[in-house]
Scaffold this motif. Structure first.
Motif, short mmCIF file in Angstrom:
data_model
loop_
_atom_site.label_atom_id
_atom_site.label_comp_id
_atom_site.label_asym_id
_atom_site.label_seq_id
_atom_site.Cartn_x
_atom_site.Cartn_y
_atom_site.Cartn_z
N VAL A 329 0.82 -1.22 0.00
CA VAL A 329 0.00 0.00 0.00
C VAL A 329 0.85 1.26 0.00
O VAL A 329 0.67 2.15 -0.83
CB VAL A 329 -0.95 0.01 1.22
CG1 VAL A 329 -1.53 1.40 1.45
CG2 VAL A 329 -2.09 -0.99 1.02
N LYS A 332 2.90 2.10 -3.05
CA LYS A 332 2.02 2.50 -4.15
C LYS A 332 1.51 3.94 -3.94
O LYS A 332 1.51 4.76 -4.86
CB LYS A 332 0.83 1.54 -4.29
CG LYS A 332 -0.03 1.95 -5.47
CD LYS A 332 -1.33 1.22 -5.65
CE LYS A 332 -2.08 1.92 -6.81
NZ LYS A 332 -3.45 1.54 -6.93
N LEU A 333 1.09 4.23 -2.71
CA LEU A 333 0.62 5.60 -2.43
C LEU A 333 1.73 6.61 -2.71
O LEU A 333 1.49 7.67 -3.30
CB LEU A 333 0.18 5.73 -0.97
CG LEU A 333 -1.15 5.06 -0.60
CD1 LEU A 333 -1.34 5.07 0.91
CD2 LEU A 333 -2.33 5.75 -1.28
N THR A 410 -5.63 4.22 -2.59
CA THR A 410 -5.17 3.00 -3.26
C THR A 410 -5.97 2.73 -4.52
O THR A 410 -5.57 1.92 -5.36
CB THR A 410 -5.27 1.78 -2.32
OG1 THR A 410 -6.63 1.71 -1.84
CG2 THR A 410 -4.34 1.89 -1.13
#
Ligand code: PLP
Length: 445
Positions: A329, A332-333, A410
């Motif tokens: 997570v 990716k953020l 996300t």
């Protein structure tokens, strides 16, 4: 820009006319009002919202940045459905609140003990109360541009000239021990501490200045504040209402490696439902233990709906998901957030317009002018351009609340960001053309 916006939002315009007859100014949060009128939302899912006229927008406001997993993510919906049948409000403790508290204890470095409440504004108010009671001192040093919600003490110095109450009806006495200093300026904090002459209770700040311009603190600045606080017996208080569970699983305190004595959380901790959270060192939170019957007992937390089981269930599902998937997570953020900042800036540079997108992790805000390091520098911007940019984006299917930070979730994809950058470039080109025309004579809007 306003003409195109108005042409496609007639349903919202009609609802706003009705809303004005019911609500002060037609809104239920001042930030939600913008010219000519706000859009009204019909539904939301993932990274999208749909307005009253049925238009779809890629949403970067994300419920005041509370929705890290997008709108109505499956994990939260699956947790809420059965909970509704099991009770929507107990007014008592439950396994859910204990388990959410334990999850937060396991993720937020300073959260040795905590209390749930209902909003971020409440949580920051309780931080001030705890800090004053623990230190026996009065002065709270906050940042110019620092926004901590609408509680009476801290609702000051958010907008230029950064030295007064943000509202009529607040008495000078109620804020007389709150001081505003320049963000990212260690000397300014030190001078104010000296001026307080041993009466300073807390240094109080958002590690990423939110409403004040989405400006991250320099790491050395935060470390310096920690040292200053320690050397003078002052509590370091972080307002992590935006940064909590967003910059990193453990919030900005993990991201920066600087541990505050107390911290306020909200937004993401409730998984999209109302929440506030006060947490910090155990010996400070111990002042709020009603069984101790201490003379310096501090009343914090509480409220009819505190630890409401729906907020607890949604928060628990969200924090557990984030904890389990942290390794995928947060990178990716960070990646999508960086793509956003870099993509927008490149689009404006290609269009020949000076713009800087500030932020950290998944947060961003575009400034038209020099890159600001504090709220004073951010305040000088041309508000007309900021507003036209947001209206242009809205007319092309992207929602950013004018002048406010945006946050990716996300659910956002690289394609969403490419679209945002493309539309930023289109706006940049029209801005450059208008500026060129105005250099040769008047132009119509
Ligand atoms: C940094 C910060 N602190 C506190 C608050 C207040 O939180 P709430 O709106 O839940 O009262 C906000 C709200 O946006 C915020 O951004």
């Amino acid at each position: 820009m306003a003409r195109e916006y108005e042409a496609r939002t007639r349903g919202s315009e009609r609802l706003f006319e009705r809303a004005k007859k019911v609500f002060a100014g037609g809104v239920n949060h001042n930030a939600r009002f913008y010219e000519p009128y706000p859009i009204f939302v019909k539904k939301a899912k993932g990274q999208h919202i749909w307005d009253e006229d049925g238009h779809r927008y890629t949403d970067y406001w994300m419920g005041h940045m509370a929705l890290i997993l997008g709108h109505s993510p499956k994990v939260v919906v699956d947790a809420l459905r059965p909970q509704i049948a099991k009770g929507t409000h107990y007014g008592m403790g439950s396994r859910l609140s204990v388990e959410l508290g334990e999850e937060i204890q396991g993720t937020v470095p300073c959260a040795e003990a905590m209390r749930f409440c209902n909003t971020g504004a409440e949580a920051t108010m309780y931080l001030v109360r705890l800090a004053r009671a623990y230190t026996g001192r009065r002065v709270v040093i906050k940042m110019a541009g620092g926004w901590h919600g609408y509680n009476t003490q801290l609702n000051m110095g958010v907008h230029t000239p950064f030295d007064r109450a943000e509202s009529a009806g607040i008495l000078e006495e109620e804020q007389s021990h709150v001081r505003n200093v320049r963000f990212n300026d260690l000397d300014a904090a030190e001078s104010e501490l000296k001026r307080a002459e041993g009466d300073a209770a807390a240094i109080f700040l958002e590690p990423v200045l939110g409403a004040g311009g989405c400006i991250p603190a320099d790491r050395d600045y935060l470390k310096g504040l920690r040292e200053l606080a320690d050397s003078r017996g002052v509590l370091l208080c972080f307002d992590e209402v935006i940064t909590g569970f967003r910059l990193a699983l453990g919030g900005a305190q993990e991201w920066y490696g600087v541990r505050p004595d107390l911290a306020a959380f909200g937004k993401i901790a409730g998984g999209g439902l109302p929440i506030g959270l006060v947490c910090g060192r155990r010996e400070i939170l111990a002042l709020a233990d009603p069984s101790r019957k201490a003379a310096n007992f501090v009343s914090i937390g509480g409220g009819t709906f505190s630890e409401n089981p729906l907020s607890m269930a949604a928060g628990l599902a969200t924090v557990r998901y984030l904890r389990k998937n942290a390794k995928s997570v947060y990178p990716k953020l960070d990646r999508v957030g960086k793509e956003t900042r870099v993509g927008i800036d490149k689009a404006f540079a290609d269009a020949g317009v000076e713009a800087h997108t500030t932020g950290a992790g998944s947060l961003f805000l575009t400034h038209f002018g020099k890159e600001p390091k504090n709220a004073e520098e951010a305040a000088g911007e041309d508000k007309g351009i900021v507003s036209s940019y947001a209206l242009h984006l809205m007319a092309s299917g992207t929602f950013l609340l004018p002048g406010h930070p945006g946050g990716t979730s996300t659910a956002h994809t690289s394609e969403d960001i490419e679209e945002l950058a493309r539309e930023s470039g289109t706006f940049g080109e029209s801005l450059r053309e208008r500026r060129q025309q105005s250099a040769f004579g008047p132009v119509s809007a």
